[in-house]
Scaffold this motif. Structure first.
Motif, PDB file in Angstrom:
ATOM      1  N   PRO A 114       0.794  -1.237   0.000  1.00  0.00           N
ATOM      2  CA  PRO A 114       0.000   0.000   0.000  1.00  0.00           C
ATOM      3  C   PRO A 114       0.826   1.288   0.000  1.00  0.00           C
ATOM      4  O   PRO A 114       0.388   2.300  -0.531  1.00  0.00           O
ATOM      5  CB  PRO A 114      -0.827  -0.093   1.279  1.00  0.00           C
ATOM      6  N   ALA A 115       2.020   1.256   0.589  1.00  0.00           N
ATOM      7  CA  ALA A 115       2.837   2.478   0.644  1.00  0.00           C
ATOM      8  C   ALA A 115       3.227   2.945  -0.758  1.00  0.00           C
ATOM      9  O   ALA A 115       3.218   4.152  -1.041  1.00  0.00           O
ATOM     10  CB  ALA A 115       4.083   2.247   1.489  1.00  0.00           C
ATOM     11  N   SER A 116       3.556   2.013  -1.641  1.00  0.00           N
ATOM     12  CA  SER A 116       3.939   2.405  -3.003  1.00  0.00           C
ATOM     13  C   SER A 116       2.744   2.970  -3.761  1.00  0.00           C
ATOM     14  O   SER A 116       2.886   3.922  -4.530  1.00  0.00           O
ATOM     15  CB  SER A 116       4.537   1.220  -3.758  1.00  0.00           C
ATOM     16  N   SER A 117       1.585   2.400  -3.538  1.00  0.00           N
ATOM     17  CA  SER A 117       0.383   2.913  -4.179  1.00  0.00           C
ATOM     18  C   SER A 117       0.077   4.332  -3.703  1.00  0.00           C
ATOM     19  O   SER A 117      -0.263   5.209  -4.504  1.00  0.00           O
ATOM     20  CB  SER A 117      -0.799   1.995  -3.880  1.00  0.00           C
ATOM     21  N   LEU A 118       0.217   4.563  -2.418  1.00  0.00           N
ATOM     22  CA  LEU A 118      -0.023   5.899  -1.868  1.00  0.00           C
ATOM     23  C   LEU A 118       0.987   6.906  -2.420  1.00  0.00           C
ATOM     24  O   LEU A 118       0.618   8.021  -2.806  1.00  0.00           O
ATOM     25  CB  LEU A 118       0.035   5.864  -0.339  1.00  0.00           C
ATOM     26  N   MET A 119       2.253   6.516  -2.483  1.00  0.00           N
ATOM     27  CA  MET A 119       3.284   7.416  -3.015  1.00  0.00           C
ATOM     28  C   MET A 119       3.007   7.751  -4.480  1.00  0.00           C
ATOM     29  O   MET A 119       3.130   8.902  -4.898  1.00  0.00           O
ATOM     30  CB  MET A 119       4.671   6.781  -2.869  1.00  0.00           C
ATOM     31  N   TYR A 120       2.623   6.749  -5.247  1.00  0.00           N
ATOM     32  CA  TYR A 120       2.286   6.990  -6.657  1.00  0.00           C
ATOM     33  C   TYR A 120       1.084   7.927  -6.769  1.00  0.00           C
ATOM     34  O   TYR A 120       1.071   8.832  -7.607  1.00  0.00           O
ATOM     35  CB  TYR A 120       1.994   5.668  -7.370  1.00  0.00           C
ATOM     36  N   THR A 121       0.087   7.717  -5.937  1.00  0.00           N
ATOM     37  CA  THR A 121      -1.110   8.554  -5.975  1.00  0.00           C
ATOM     38  C   THR A 121      -0.776  10.002  -5.654  1.00  0.00           C
ATOM     39  O   THR A 121      -1.228  10.923  -6.346  1.00  0.00           O
ATOM     40  CB  THR A 121      -2.165   8.008  -4.991  1.00  0.00           C
ATOM     41  N   ILE A 122       0.026  10.225  -4.637  1.00  0.00           N
ATOM     42  CA  ILE A 122       0.410  11.589  -4.259  1.00  0.00           C
ATOM     43  C   ILE A 122       1.226  12.241  -5.376  1.00  0.00           C
ATOM     44  O   ILE A 122       0.976  13.387  -5.760  1.00  0.00           O
ATOM     45  CB  ILE A 122       1.185  11.586  -2.925  1.00  0.00           C
ATOM     46  N   THR A 123       2.195  11.507  -5.908  1.00  0.00           N
ATOM     47  CA  THR A 123       3.026  12.038  -6.992  1.00  0.00           C
ATOM     48  C   THR A 123       2.181  12.362  -8.220  1.00  0.00           C
ATOM     49  O   THR A 123       2.326  13.427  -8.830  1.00  0.00           O
ATOM     50  CB  THR A 123       4.133  11.028  -7.359  1.00  0.00           C
ATOM     51  N   SER A 124       1.292  11.451  -8.578  1.00  0.00           N
ATOM     52  CA  SER A 124       0.422  11.680  -9.737  1.00  0.00           C
ATOM     53  C   SER A 124      -0.472  12.887  -9.518  1.00  0.00           C
ATOM     54  O   SER A 124      -0.679  13.688 -10.434  1.00  0.00           O
ATOM     55  CB  SER A 124      -0.439  10.449 -10.012  1.00  0.00           C
ATOM     56  N   PHE A 125      -1.012  13.013  -8.322  1.00  0.00           N
ATOM     57  CA  PHE A 125      -1.882  14.148  -8.023  1.00  0.00           C
ATOM     58  C   PHE A 125      -1.139  15.466  -8.214  1.00  0.00           C
ATOM     59  O   PHE A 125      -1.658  16.398  -8.832  1.00  0.00           O
ATOM     60  CB  PHE A 125      -2.427  14.038  -6.593  1.00  0.00           C
ATOM     61  N   ILE A 126       0.079  15.535  -7.719  1.00  0.00           N
ATOM     62  CA  ILE A 126       0.870  16.768  -7.854  1.00  0.00           C
ATOM     63  C   ILE A 126       1.169  17.052  -9.325  1.00  0.00           C
ATOM     64  O   ILE A 126       1.002  18.187  -9.797  1.00  0.00           O
ATOM     65  CB  ILE A 126       2.165  16.672  -7.023  1.00  0.00           C
ATOM     66  N   LEU A 127       1.593  16.037 -10.064  1.00  0.00           N
ATOM     67  CA  LEU A 127       1.906  16.236 -11.485  1.00  0.00           C
ATOM     68  C   LEU A 127       0.670  16.639 -12.283  1.00  0.00           C
ATOM     69  O   LEU A 127       0.728  17.543 -13.127  1.00  0.00           O
ATOM     70  CB  LEU A 127       2.521  14.965 -12.069  1.00  0.00           C
ATOM     71  N   ILE A 128      -0.442  15.987 -12.022  1.00  0.00           N
ATOM     72  CA  ILE A 128      -1.677  16.320 -12.737  1.00  0.00           C
ATOM     73  C   ILE A 128      -2.140  17.725 -12.373  1.00  0.00           C
ATOM     74  O   ILE A 128      -2.596  18.481 -13.237  1.00  0.00           O
ATOM     75  CB  ILE A 128      -2.766  15.263 -12.462  1.00  0.00           C
ATOM     76  N   LEU A 129      -2.006  18.088 -11.116  1.00  0.00           N
ATOM     77  CA  LEU A 129      -2.386  19.437 -10.690  1.00  0.00           C
ATOM     78  C   LEU A 129      -1.579  20.490 -11.445  1.00  0.00           C
ATOM     79  O   LEU A 129      -2.141  21.464 -11.960  1.00  0.00           O
ATOM     80  CB  LEU A 129      -2.192  19.584  -9.182  1.00  0.00           C
ATOM     81  N   VAL A 130      -0.276  20.282 -11.559  1.00  0.00           N
ATOM     82  CA  VAL A 130       0.574  21.227 -12.285  1.00  0.00           C
ATOM     83  C   VAL A 130       0.161  21.289 -13.755  1.00  0.00           C
ATOM     84  O   VAL A 130       0.033  22.375 -14.335  1.00  0.00           O
ATOM     85  CB  VAL A 130       2.064  20.846 -12.136  1.00  0.00           C
ATOM     86  N   GLN A 131      -0.073  20.134 -14.366  1.00  0.00           N
ATOM     87  CA  GLN A 131      -0.491  20.112 -15.769  1.00  0.00           C
ATOM     88  C   GLN A 131      -1.853  20.770 -15.957  1.00  0.00           C
ATOM     89  O   GLN A 131      -2.067  21.492 -16.932  1.00  0.00           O
ATOM     90  CB  GLN A 131      -0.554  18.682 -16.285  1.00  0.00           C
ATOM     91  N   MET A 132      -2.769  20.509 -15.054  1.00  0.00           N
ATOM     92  CA  MET A 132      -4.114  21.061 -15.202  1.00  0.00           C
ATOM     93  C   MET A 132      -4.121  22.576 -15.024  1.00  0.00           C
ATOM     94  O   MET A 132      -4.878  23.275 -15.699  1.00  0.00           O
ATOM     95  CB  MET A 132      -5.081  20.401 -14.215  1.00  0.00           C
ATOM     96  N   ILE A 133      -3.290  23.078 -14.139  1.00  0.00           N
ATOM     97  CA  ILE A 133      -3.206  24.533 -13.979  1.00  0.00           C
ATOM     98  C   ILE A 133      -2.789  25.166 -15.299  1.00  0.00           C
ATOM     99  O   ILE A 133      -3.400  26.134 -15.758  1.00  0.00           O
ATOM    100  CB  ILE A 133      -2.232  24.902 -12.836  1.00  0.00           C
ATOM    101  N   ALA A 134      -1.772  24.592 -15.925  1.00  0.00           N
ATOM    102  CA  ALA A 134      -1.320  25.121 -17.214  1.00  0.00           C
ATOM    103  C   ALA A 134      -2.403  24.969 -18.278  1.00  0.00           C
ATOM    104  O   ALA A 134      -2.651  25.894 -19.062  1.00  0.00           O
ATOM    105  CB  ALA A 134      -0.042  24.407 -17.643  1.00  0.00           C
ATOM    106  N   ALA A 135      -3.059  23.818 -18.316  1.00  0.00           N
ATOM    107  CA  ALA A 135      -4.088  23.577 -19.334  1.00  0.00           C
ATOM    108  C   ALA A 135      -5.272  24.527 -19.160  1.00  0.00           C
ATOM    109  O   ALA A 135      -5.781  25.082 -20.141  1.00  0.00           O
ATOM    110  CB  ALA A 135      -4.562  22.127 -19.268  1.00  0.00           C
TER     111      ALA A 135
END
Length: 175
Positions: A114-135
């Protein structure tokens, strides 16, 4: 630049697309229905979905600008994306299918805990947030330019929040 007829057609099209998404979305009862459409989509529907997921305002505005400024070298980015999609189709999808999982988060949880899944989720959320702000910013700028002579003015921030509201509504109700 846009006329009242243009806005009417665009708005009507947007409402029709949202209506179809909401109508079809009512049939989704499980995560399999949501992520895989109940395993009922033909291959060309899956291909269209993958293509549509990879295209955004960043591509339509940003990539064209970069391509214009630096030339054909920008195409290497898309060639790499094609290689990644082939890797997904021929390496990862068979594993997902065998394990009956739908997302990378599920795979990471099964494989590494579960720790790897949580880390991936947090990382993805941050990356998507940055991309969505630009979009959303690019989309808002484009809308403000297109609507400049129509009397409809909402500024960049208003455009961003308007696009967020439309996107969230469409996504939440099955888009």
């Amino acid at each position: 630049m846009l006329t009242g007829l243009d806005i009417f057609i665009f708005g009507g099209f947007l409402l029709c697309i949202m209506g179809v998404g909401i109508y079809i979305g009512q049939k989704e009862n499980t995560s399999e229905d949501y992520f895989l459409a109940g395993r009922s989509i033909p291959w060309y529907g899956v291909a269209g979905s993958i293509f549509g997921t990879n295209i955004s305002a960043n591509h339509l505005v940003g990539m064209l600008g970069i391509g214009f400024s630096i030339g054909f070298a920008q195409a290497h980015f898309e060639l790499g994306a094609a290689a990644g999609l082939l890797l997904l189709a021929y390496v990862f999808l068979p594993v997902y299918y065998k394990l009956r999982i739908f997302t990378l988060s599920e795979y990471l949880e099964k494989r590494f805990g579960p720790a790897s899944s949580l880390m991936y989720t947090i990382t993805s959320f941050i990356l998507i947030l940055v991309q969505m702000i630009a979009a959303f910013y690019i989309g808002s700028r484009t809308l403000n330019i297109l609507l400049a002579n129509t009397g409809i003015q909402f500024g960049y921030i208003g455009g961003i929040f308007g696009l967020i509201a439309i996107s969230c509504t469409y996504t939440i109700f099955g888009g």
